[in-house]
Design an enzyme around this catalytic site. Structure first.
Site, PDB file in Angstrom:
ATOM      1  NE  ARG A  69      -4.046   1.814   2.338  1.00 51.61           N
ATOM      2  CZ  ARG A  69      -4.226   2.622   3.381  1.00 51.61           C
ATOM      3  NH1 ARG A  69      -3.449   2.519   4.452  1.00 51.61           N
ATOM      4  NH2 ARG A  69      -5.188   3.515   3.369  1.00 51.61           N
ATOM      5  CG  HIS A  73      -1.694   5.220  -0.280  1.00 52.51           C
ATOM      6  ND1 HIS A  73      -2.395   5.681   0.812  1.00 52.51           N
ATOM      7  CD2 HIS A  73      -2.527   4.344  -0.909  1.00 52.51           C
ATOM      8  CE1 HIS A  73      -3.589   5.097   0.850  1.00 52.51           C
ATOM      9  NE2 HIS A  73      -3.681   4.287  -0.183  1.00 52.51           N
ATOM     10  CG  ASN A 101      -1.352   8.631   3.068  1.00 56.12           C
ATOM     11  OD1 ASN A 101      -1.782   7.625   2.519  1.00 56.12           O
ATOM     12  ND2 ASN A 101      -0.680   9.566   2.404  1.00 56.12           N
ATOM     13  CG  HIS A 200      -8.486  -4.038  -1.113  1.00 52.07           C
ATOM     14  ND1 HIS A 200      -9.526  -3.136  -1.217  1.00 52.07           N
ATOM     15  CD2 HIS A 200      -7.356  -3.281  -0.951  1.00 52.07           C
ATOM     16  CE1 HIS A 200      -9.033  -1.891  -1.136  1.00 52.07           C
ATOM     17  NE2 HIS A 200      -7.734  -1.952  -0.978  1.00 52.07           N
TER      18      HIS A 200
END
Length: 325
Positions: A69, A73, A101, A200
């Site tokens: 992740r 991001h 975040n 996910h």
């Protein structure tokens, strides 16, 4: 005839120059990234990163999802430039406190450990941005997912953008059309978006990100909903965690897509991928064909790692990933 001949050869030369110019522009995005970038300057770089990731994931499986992740991001905010790792300074507010975040993105200490080992082995050579790209791949592999060859040579930004982090990272509240456009803005088609959402299949989400879904939405399995409500009250307990994939929460597989077909998507944005819309067919493909999902996911990850990297003399190679040199 002669004049006609010379003008056509001039035109051919012009076409050739134009094509070369076009190729150089097309190549600017990713051509400088190469698979063997550190072969001579830091031959142990990849093995240092891999063993550190394996050790971190062994002590906490969730860390694999967290590192994956971090790369996502990072790349969706002004490209894969490690801007997400910068702490706030007097000159700029970093990305760590952005909505997507804050109290959520993690794994910074693992990156610090990797970086200090790299600095000990080959000081000033391996960028933090490349560490994130390699750690994401190694995390997926550590949790039994697909592998891919990571192109290297990204450099590190000297600034970060709180506003870009707030606006560019897709929210868990998005509907299908919003997800399609958020990924389209970064050059991904709907199929690639569905493949990347398959990340996910690992990791956990906070109660605050799925509360509305489990108390207000109808397209959710009743038993699944009740079990989630027991762990995520209608008020309070914002940071209580639930696995994004209840079947195999620490294995990178295609169970996420089976969950969606069974109305067991945890986030609103997850279930949107299978809700009578244009992406239902892709979800069904990935649910029944694990190898197709693995291939598409790996290819989409390579593409994501190529988002606007700083190369050549742009940016810098940070010594400490948390601050500029």
């Amino acid at each position: 005839m002669a004049s006609h001949h010379s003008s056509s050869s001039v035109f051919t030369t012009f076409k050739l120059c134009f094509c070369l110019l076009l190729l150089s522009f097309i190549g600017m995005a990713s051509a400088q990234l190469t698979t063997n970038f550190y072969a001579k300057t830091c031959p142990n770089a990849l093995s240092i990163i891999k063993s550190a990731v394996n050790s971190a994931v062994k002590s906490e499986a969730r860390m694999g999802a967290s590192l994956l992740r971090l790369h996502f991001h990072d790349c969706f905010v002004n490209g894969c430039d490690a801007s997400i790792l910068l702490d706030d300074t007097s000159n700029f507010t970093g990305e760590k406190t952005a909505g997507p975040n804050a109290n959520s993105v993690r794994g910074f200490e693992v990156v610090d450990t990797i970086k200090s080992q790299l600095e000990a082995s080959c000081p000033g050579v391996v960028s933090c941005a490349d560490v994130l790209a390699v750690a994401a791949r190694d995390s997926v592999v550590a949790l039994r997912g697909p592998s891919w060859t990571v192109r290297l040579g990204r450099r590190d930004s000297t600034t970060a953008s709180l506003s870009a982090a707030n606006s560019n990272i897709p929210a868990p509240t998005l509907n299908l059309s919003g997800l399609i456009s958020a990924f389209s803005n970064k050059g991904f088609n709907a199929r690639e978006m569905v493949a990347l959402s398959g990340s996910h299949t690992i990791g956990q989400a906070r109660c605050t990100t799925f509360r509305t879904r489990i108390y207000n939405e109808a397209n959710i399995d009743a038993t699944f909903k009740t079990s989630l409500q027991a762990n995520c009250p209608s008020s309070g307990g914002d940071n209580t965690l639930s696995p994004l994939d209840t079947q195999t929460p620490t294995t990178f597989d295609n169970a996420y897509y089976t969950n969606l077909v069974n109305k067991k998507g945890l986030l609103h944005s997850d279930q949107q991928l299978f809700n009578g819309g244009s992406t239902d067919a892709v979800v069904n493909t990935y649910r029944t064909r694990s190898t197709t999902f693995f291939t598409d996911f790996a290819n989409a990850m390579v593409k994501m790692g190529n988002l606007s990297p700083l190369t050549g003399t742009s940016g810098q190679i940070r010594t400490n990933c948390r601050k500029t040199n």
